[in-house]
Design a protein around this motif. Structure first.
Motif, mmCIF file in Angstrom:
data_model
loop_
_atom_site.group_PDB
_atom_site.id
_atom_site.type_symbol
_atom_site.label_atom_id
_atom_site.label_comp_id
_atom_site.label_asym_id
_atom_site.label_seq_id
_atom_site.Cartn_x
_atom_site.Cartn_y
_atom_site.Cartn_z
ATOM 1 N N LEU A 7 53.230 16.962 54.101
ATOM 2 C CA LEU A 7 52.838 15.622 54.515
ATOM 3 C C LEU A 7 53.429 14.427 53.145
ATOM 4 O O LEU A 7 53.105 14.773 52.236
ATOM 5 C CB LEU A 7 51.516 15.147 54.586
ATOM 6 C CG LEU A 7 50.666 15.998 55.648
ATOM 7 C CD1 LEU A 7 49.154 16.214 55.899
ATOM 8 C CD2 LEU A 7 51.473 15.633 57.123
ATOM 9 N N ILE A 8 53.960 13.425 53.779
ATOM 10 C CA ILE A 8 54.454 12.646 52.681
ATOM 11 C C ILE A 8 54.208 10.964 53.422
ATOM 12 O O ILE A 8 54.203 10.836 54.874
ATOM 13 C CB ILE A 8 55.939 12.583 52.600
ATOM 14 C CG1 ILE A 8 56.376 11.660 51.283
ATOM 15 C CG2 ILE A 8 56.792 12.719 53.723
ATOM 16 C CD1 ILE A 8 57.737 11.817 50.748
ATOM 17 N N LEU A 9 53.462 10.347 52.457
ATOM 18 C CA LEU A 9 53.406 8.805 53.185
ATOM 19 C C LEU A 9 54.262 7.887 52.702
ATOM 20 O O LEU A 9 54.640 7.545 51.723
ATOM 21 C CB LEU A 9 51.948 8.680 52.526
ATOM 22 C CG LEU A 9 51.259 7.191 52.712
ATOM 23 C CD1 LEU A 9 51.042 6.939 54.167
ATOM 24 C CD2 LEU A 9 50.053 7.293 51.899
ATOM 25 N N LEU A 10 54.445 6.854 53.846
ATOM 26 C CA LEU A 10 55.313 5.740 53.519
ATOM 27 C C LEU A 10 54.715 4.595 53.858
ATOM 28 O O LEU A 10 54.048 4.505 54.829
ATOM 29 C CB LEU A 10 56.880 6.040 54.070
ATOM 30 C CG LEU A 10 57.680 7.237 53.630
ATOM 31 C CD1 LEU A 10 57.422 8.292 54.964
ATOM 32 C CD2 LEU A 10 58.923 6.659 53.219
ATOM 33 N N ALA A 11 54.958 3.402 53.201
ATOM 34 C CA ALA A 11 54.641 2.182 53.570
ATOM 35 C C ALA A 11 55.665 1.350 54.675
ATOM 36 O O ALA A 11 56.861 1.692 54.305
ATOM 37 C CB ALA A 11 54.351 1.260 52.609
ATOM 38 N N LYS A 12 55.161 0.676 55.443
ATOM 39 C CA LYS A 12 56.289 -0.191 56.344
ATOM 40 C C LYS A 12 56.436 -1.598 56.006
ATOM 41 O O LYS A 12 57.211 -2.441 56.425
ATOM 42 C CB LYS A 12 55.896 0.140 57.713
ATOM 43 C CG LYS A 12 55.888 1.321 58.144
ATOM 44 C CD LYS A 12 55.811 1.713 59.751
ATOM 45 C CE LYS A 12 56.518 0.931 60.878
ATOM 46 N NZ LYS A 12 56.351 1.124 62.027
ATOM 47 N N THR A 13 55.587 -1.966 55.184
ATOM 48 C CA THR A 13 55.615 -3.452 54.661
ATOM 49 C C THR A 13 55.343 -3.448 53.040
ATOM 50 O O THR A 13 54.785 -2.542 52.566
ATOM 51 C CB THR A 13 54.582 -4.407 55.241
ATOM 52 O OG1 THR A 13 53.249 -3.940 54.638
ATOM 53 C CG2 THR A 13 54.592 -4.322 56.734
ATOM 54 N N PRO A 14 55.949 -4.588 52.432
ATOM 55 C CA PRO A 14 55.993 -4.479 51.020
ATOM 56 C C PRO A 14 54.193 -4.643 50.667
ATOM 57 O O PRO A 14 53.864 -3.971 49.744
ATOM 58 C CB PRO A 14 56.398 -5.711 50.681
ATOM 59 C CG PRO A 14 57.363 -6.175 51.763
ATOM 60 C CD PRO A 14 56.773 -5.549 52.850
ATOM 61 N N GLU A 15 53.512 -5.552 51.340
ATOM 62 C CA GLU A 15 52.069 -5.433 51.128
ATOM 63 C C GLU A 15 51.194 -4.100 51.236
ATOM 64 O O GLU A 15 50.553 -3.565 50.305
ATOM 65 C CB GLU A 15 51.284 -6.368 52.086
ATOM 66 C CG GLU A 15 51.933 -7.976 51.759
ATOM 67 C CD GLU A 15 53.151 -8.005 52.546
ATOM 68 O OE1 GLU A 15 53.880 -9.241 52.110
ATOM 69 O OE2 GLU A 15 53.636 -7.362 53.297
ATOM 70 N N ALA A 16 51.758 -3.427 52.309
ATOM 71 C CA ALA A 16 51.218 -2.023 52.265
ATOM 72 C C ALA A 16 51.589 -0.948 51.176
ATOM 73 O O ALA A 16 50.751 -0.265 50.692
ATOM 74 C CB ALA A 16 51.524 -1.345 53.720
ATOM 75 N N ALA A 17 52.983 -1.063 50.687
ATOM 76 C CA ALA A 17 53.340 -0.460 49.687
ATOM 77 C C ALA A 17 52.403 -0.786 48.283
ATOM 78 O O ALA A 17 52.148 0.297 47.557
ATOM 79 C CB ALA A 17 54.897 -0.666 49.305
ATOM 80 N N VAL A 18 52.178 -1.870 48.112
ATOM 81 C CA VAL A 18 51.431 -2.378 46.843
ATOM 82 C C VAL A 18 49.924 -1.675 47.122
ATOM 83 O O VAL A 18 49.426 -1.003 46.117
ATOM 84 C CB VAL A 18 51.218 -3.624 46.771
ATOM 85 C CG1 VAL A 18 50.224 -4.072 45.787
ATOM 86 C CG2 VAL A 18 52.451 -4.329 46.533
#
Length: 350
Positions: A163-174
């Motif tokens: 499993l690897i996790l990615l964000a779909k928005t800059p805010e989610a990445a932060v």
């Protein structure tokens, strides 16, 4: 001005670093974006303002705007992307094993023999090439400028599955990057290691940094003065004479952390060629045993490591989310082969 606590080390599992600045006495009031631009190499004011707008900067624990004026004693914490050598991410259509997806996050089950992001020698065919294509299908206007590195917030090794996790928005990445820094992301791995691990469970708390001679490898530094803090909790799930099946829980996320930590206590991961696990490290001297191990290497022709469990707080809803990935077929077959072996072969002296 003091800069301190730069985490994590270059090329760690996390892909954001945290830079902390303390404003010295006597410092003149100045816009924070201009102040940072003067102190960060290759940073443009526009990029700094973008980072501030999405919450990558806090002053005294609170988000601020670009026009905030610094004052003596202020504590600035800036999250910024670690900058490993990698090329532009060109979208490529490829199958992705998507475990979960919504408007903010993407969870993917990565196969073995797949690099996470482009770099020297791997300019295409990486997970991020496929993620870029997938995201652009639903949002053609998305770019690396609007979503840095297409939402990557951590990575796993080429031959590690799971499993690897990615964000779909800059805010989610932060939001997700902060969870990795605060050690609130649950990550459990399943590994097959050489040897009979004597303790049922334990914790390895030894610094990790690059090997001084072999720069592509990492090693432990027990003196505590070299490298970065690295903490791995482990639990033995099954003992199979000359190998053990263990569950490892990461508290920190250094490059090759599980591989390096388990080797440091005498239990190198099975078939981990970079750290010597592709040789017979435990067992008998008999030819039949050697052939058995060679057959095991053929069944699982990679480091026997799987990212099994992933838990995190959803960056929008705040809900705690957990995902599990079934053990891949090569590791299932490897473990079953060892089970059959120990049922018919008693433990012998080496």
């Amino acid at each position: 001005m003091q800069e301190e606590d730069i985490l994590p080390e270059e090329n760690t599992e996390e892909v954001y670093e945290r830079k902390t600045f303390t404003i010295d006495k006597g410092e003149e009031p100045k816009r924070v974006d201009k102040w940072l631009q003067a102190r960060l190499e290759n940073a443009t004011r526009n990029k700094i303002q973008q980072a501030i707008d999405i919450g990558l900067l806090t002053v005294n624990g609170k988000p601020v705007k670009s026009n905030y004026k610094i004052k003596p004693g202020d504590n600035l914490v800036l999250l910024s992307l670690v900058n490993p050598e990698y090329s532009e991410i060109v979208p490529e259509k490829m199958p992705l094993d998507i475990v979960y997806e919504d408007d903010a996050v993407l969870v993917i089950n990565k196969p073995h023999n797949m690099v996470v992001h482009p770099g020297v020698g791997n300019y295409s065919g990486t997970l991020l090439n496929g993620v870029a294509w997938h995201l652009k299908e639903h949002n053609p206007g998305i770019t690396e400028d609007t979503l840095p590195r297409f939402g990557m917030v951590h990575r796993i090794d080429k031959n590690t599955t799971g499993l690897i996790l990615l964000a779909k928005t800059p805010e989610a990445a932060v939001h997700l990057a902060k969870q990795f820094f605060n050690h609130t992301v649950d990550r459990k791995y399943l590994a097959v290691v050489w040897g009979d691990v004597q303790e049922d469970e334990g914790t390895i708390n030894v610094n990790i940094a690059r090997h001084q001679r072999f720069r592509k490898m990492f090693t432990t530094y027990p003196d505590g003065e070299t490298g970065k803090t690295a903490i791995t909790h482990y639990r033995v799930l099954e003992r199979l004479n000359y190998v053990s099946v263990v569950e490892c829980m990461l508290e920190t996320g250094r490059t090759h952390q599980i591989r390096v930590h388990m080797k440091s206590i005498g239990h190198t991961l099975f078939n981990d060629w970079e750290y010597g696990g592709d040789k017979i490290l435990k067992g008998t001297i008999y030819a039949k045993y050697k052939q058995f191990v060679e057959n095991c290497f053929a069944i699982c022709p990679r480091c026997a490591l799987h990212a099994k469990t992933l838990g995190f707080e959803h960056p929008v809803t705040g809900q705690r989310m957990f995902f599990e990935s079934a053990l891949p077929e090569d590791m299932q077959q490897l473990i079953e082969k060892w089970r059959k072996y120990v049922r018919v072969k008693p433990l012998e002296e080496e």
